[in-house]
Design a protein around this motif. Structure first.
Motif: not given
Length: 87
Positions: A54-62
């Protein structure tokens, strides 16, 4: 906020171009579009998740899935846990 963050650095690193642009739309979509002509995307992260994934947010994952250039993450300022509710 960006202008404040990079103020004074142009004199030390004139070869680095910083472009400030405000665009509408979904962040992942807009940043992925910008990645087509970028050498790299630099993205801040807060790292507030409860577990490492979870330390990488949805924007970064995208962006990791859709960016067409390298993505560099920069950690945000440390969180003062003594000031959080229940802490």
């Amino acid at each position: 906020m960006l202008a404040e963050s990079v103020a004074g650095r142009a004199g030390r690193h004139p070869e680095v171009e910083v472009v400030e642009e405000v665009v509408g739309g979904h962040p992942v979509e807009q940043l992925a579009l910008a990645s087509r002509s970028a050498l790299a995307l630099v993205v801040g992260r807060r790292g507030r998740g409860g577990y490492p994934g979870m330390r990488l947010g949805s924007t970064l994952h995208g962006l990791l899935r859709h960016a067409e250039c390298p993505v560099v993450t920069v950690p945000g300022p440390p969180v003062d846990r003594s000031r959080t509710a229940g802490g």
